[in-house]
Design an enzyme around this catalytic site. Structure first.
Site, PDB file in Angstrom:
ATOM      1  N   SER A   1      22.396  20.556  41.971  1.00 44.44           N
ATOM      2  CA  SER A   1      22.786  21.965  41.949  1.00 44.44           C
ATOM      3  C   SER A   1      21.616  22.851  41.534  1.00 44.44           C
ATOM      4  O   SER A   1      20.596  22.882  42.196  1.00 44.44           O
ATOM      5  CB  SER A   1      23.997  22.150  41.029  1.00 44.44           C
TER       6      SER A   1
ATOM      7  N   ASP B   1      21.993  29.027  45.053  1.00 42.06           N
ATOM      8  CA  ASP B   1      21.278  27.914  44.434  1.00 42.06           C
ATOM      9  C   ASP B   1      21.004  26.819  45.474  1.00 42.06           C
ATOM     10  O   ASP B   1      21.446  26.928  46.626  1.00 42.06           O
ATOM     11  CB  ASP B   1      22.053  27.385  43.228  1.00 42.06           C
TER      12      ASP B   1
ATOM     13  N   ASP C   1      22.129  23.912  46.372  1.00 40.33           N
ATOM     14  CA  ASP C   1      23.192  23.315  47.179  1.00 40.33           C
ATOM     15  C   ASP C   1      24.211  24.355  47.634  1.00 40.33           C
ATOM     16  O   ASP C   1      25.265  24.010  48.179  1.00 40.33           O
ATOM     17  CB  ASP C   1      23.870  22.161  46.446  1.00 40.33           C
TER      18      ASP C   1
ATOM     19  N   ASP D   1      26.393  26.442  46.318  1.00 36.56           N
ATOM     20  CA  ASP D   1      27.755  26.631  45.828  1.00 36.56           C
ATOM     21  C   ASP D   1      27.830  27.752  44.789  1.00 36.56           C
ATOM     22  O   ASP D   1      28.920  28.126  44.358  1.00 36.56           O
ATOM     23  CB  ASP D   1      28.348  25.328  45.277  1.00 36.56           C
TER      24      ASP D   1
END
Length: 606
Positions: free
Chosen positions: A145, A304, A306, A308
């Site tokens: 993340s 960010d 990834d 999400d």
């Protein structure tokens, strides 16, 4: 664990390749050896995350495939149909993500379990979407993340598209723990896995269907072309997975003036242009702000790695928030929204406009996590929606969506958490920054048509409900000693008899580890003032109720005047976090109160 014994085993065993052994041999710092081997990197209900490198307490091919073997054993136990349904696997742009992705797939393949692998990096929420789209038994995403570059991670999803929850979480954890050693991990060559029909690529249709679902979440999509020539957007994917999907859906929606921070479009796990690839960090917006000044942007957005989580800066031409602590620079009129502001703004817009359009379900529900703003609760009440509070972690919101469907109770409308994550609609079962971009840009267009900014929109929300405002403070405490310090801090809070915090009376205490909420307000109407505060007066009693949630290491204090304070160790990083929330009659008053609460925590821990 005997870290020295484990270290020697890695140097001598045939389980590990020479490259790994060479990395370990050159370490001269005994503390470094201890940190790499004093424990196994934790695989918990939220997955596994850690620093990349050799060792049991590190992210590497061996620790990842050992976990995967445990997951494979569980899938095998579920049955042959589950093996045929398969597992879909995605990865982000981080260091070693492609290698970890392939090793994970080949371990599953060696156990006779079919896999579907994306051909390149994809957002975490698309992985969640793909699980149900492909009818898989599970999904895995390789990502850390928003963590610093030295980290990577591994998250598991079940067939409903949500991260694993009960009973599968505990069952998978038990199977992972039961893997006897690294020599029990199976693998297979990619050539054989492909030939046997076990290693498959995800079809391109998954991308297309994901984009279609993102666009379906719009409420007033017809407004966008009307202001497309007037509204200017700056976007940065921070070297991550959001670049392709975000730009594609904004193009399809009809936005014309979308400027991208080009150096940050390059997928790069070193994240060379930022200190942290985290949209919570103001420093991550430096290049975006410079571009925004050049093109006179209305909004600056960052996702960010990834994709999400979404962070934003917005233009404030009204000066409403001048001299507040939003980091406004006199040289440009941009102010930073925190996640609770963004999430609450979206909640109000979605509920209000769906109601106006006649599409707000009568049995609708809003979900929120325990350390997020309480403003969504007020919004839910305003629109007669069910409000459900969950533990921290969007998987618990995903679980609620599944329960709504299974029990035919509510229709999910919106979910959010304070860590820059939200979800409109139920097309996926995880927070989705790509979907958040769609809704926020629509809101910007909606207000642009009225010659207003997102700051104007947020001010309208505050005037309607009160100035709910939140803050947070975190301490990083690394290694064995750090873990002990975090434990001691939580014990300090759990055993203290705190009756006030930052000048505000404590009205109730929630201990999520015991599951008990204790009211400190006396149940006796004639009790003394002291008893009403502490619940320990001569005739006063403390009312205790079971909160009915899974256990979690969180202490939460309900304060007077709708304020609150919480302490929670991070599940993914060596940190302890403190969260604060208030509702005041002005933004300045709210910010002052939050600052006082932060100072109080610092003094308590000094």
């Amino acid at each position: 664990m005997d870290y020295r014994k484990e270290y020697e085993f890695w140097l001598q065993s045939d389980c590990f390749n020479e490259e790994t052994k060479t990395e370990l041999r050159v370490i001269t710092d005994e503390k470094e050896i201890e940190d790499r081997f004093y424990k196994n990197l934790k695989f918990g209900t939220g997955g596994m995350r850690g620093i990349i490198g050799a060792g049991t307490n590190r992210m590497n091919i061996y620790t990842i495939t050992k976990v995967t073997q445990g997951l494979a054993n569980y899938i095998l136990e579920v049955g042959s149909k589950a093996c045929e349904m398969g597992v879909v696997i995605a990865h982000d742009s981080r260091i070693m993500s492609p290698e970890f992705c392939e090793a994970t797939a080949l371990c599953l393949n060696a156990n006779g379990i079919k896999t579907y692998v994306f051909d390149s990096l994809r957002p975490t929420p698309e992985l969640s979407f793909a699980v149900r789209e492909l009818g898989c038994i599970a999904g895995i995403v390789i990502t850390a993340s928003h963590n610093p570059p030295e980290y990577n991670g591994y998250k598991v999803y079940w067939e409903d598209g949500s991260q694993i929850v009960a009973p599968h979480d505990k069952n998978i954890l038990a199977h992972v723990a039961a893997v006897p050693g690294f020599d029990a991990v199976r693998t297979i060559s990619k050539e054989k896995a492909v030939a046997d029909g076990l290693f498959n690529m995800v079809p391109a249709s998954v991308d297309e269907h994901y984009y279609e679902e993102l666009i379906k979440q719009t409420i007033h999509g017809e407004i966008i072309p009307e202001v497309a020539d007037d509204i200017t957007i700056v976007y940065t994917p921070l070297h991550g997975t959001g670049n392709v999907p975000v730009r594609e859906v904004l193009k399809r929606l009809g936005f014309k003036k979308v400027y991208v921070v080009e150096p940050q479009t390059v997928p790069d796990g070193n994240f060379p242009t930022v200190k942290y690839p985290n949209p919570e960090e103001p420093s991550a917006f430096a290049m975006g702000i410079e571009l925004a000044k050049q093109v006179d942007a209305d909004v600056i957005m960052a996702t960010d790695p990834d994709a999400d989580r979404l962070g934003i800066y917005v233009k404030d031409t009204t000066g409403v928030w001048k001299d507040t602590s939003f980091g406004q620079d006199p040289a440009y009129p941009y102010v930073r929204f925190n996640a609770n502001m963004t999430g609450s703004l979206m909640a109000e817009y979605v509920c209000r406009e769906k109601l106006a359009m006649g599409t707000l379900p009568a049995n609708g529900a809003i979900c929120n996590t325990i350390v997020s703003s309480t403003l969504p609760e007020a919004i839910a009440a305003e629109y007669n929606l069910k409000y459900i509070e969950t533990l921290t972690g969007f998987k618990y919101i995903g679980e609620q969506i599944k329960l709504f469907e299974e029990n035919h109770t509510y229709k999910f409308v919106y979910g959010m958490e304070e860590s820059f994550g939200c979800l409109v609609g139920d097309y996926t079962r995880d927070k989705d920054a790509c979907g958040a971009v769609v809704i926020l840009c629509e809101i910007a267009a909606f207000y642009k048509k009225q010659n207003k900014t997102l700051c104007d929109a947020m001010e309208e929300v505050y005037k309607k409900y009160g100035y709910y405002f939140e803050g947070a403070y975190g301490m990083t405490l690394k290694g064995v000693d750090g873990a002990a310090q975090i434990k001691a801090i939580m014990t300090q809070f759990r055993t203290s008899d705190m009756k006030e915090f930052a000048g505000l009376k404590v009205e109730a205490v929630r201990d999520y580890e015991s599951g008990i909420r204790t009211s400190l307000i006396s149940t006796e109407p004639d009790a003394s003032e002291d008893a009403s505060c502490s619940g320990t007066g001569q005739s006063g009693t403390q009312a205790q109720t079971n909160m009915g949630l899974p256990k979690s290491n969180v202490m939460y204090y309900e304060l007077e005047n709708h304020a609150w304070f919480a302490a929670r160790p991070s599940g993914n990083e060596p940190k302890i976090k403190f969260y604060f929330g208030v509702n005041e009659d002005s933004l300045h008053a709210a910010q002052d109160r939050i600052a006082e609460m932060q100072d109080t925590v610092k003094d308590m821990l000094a």
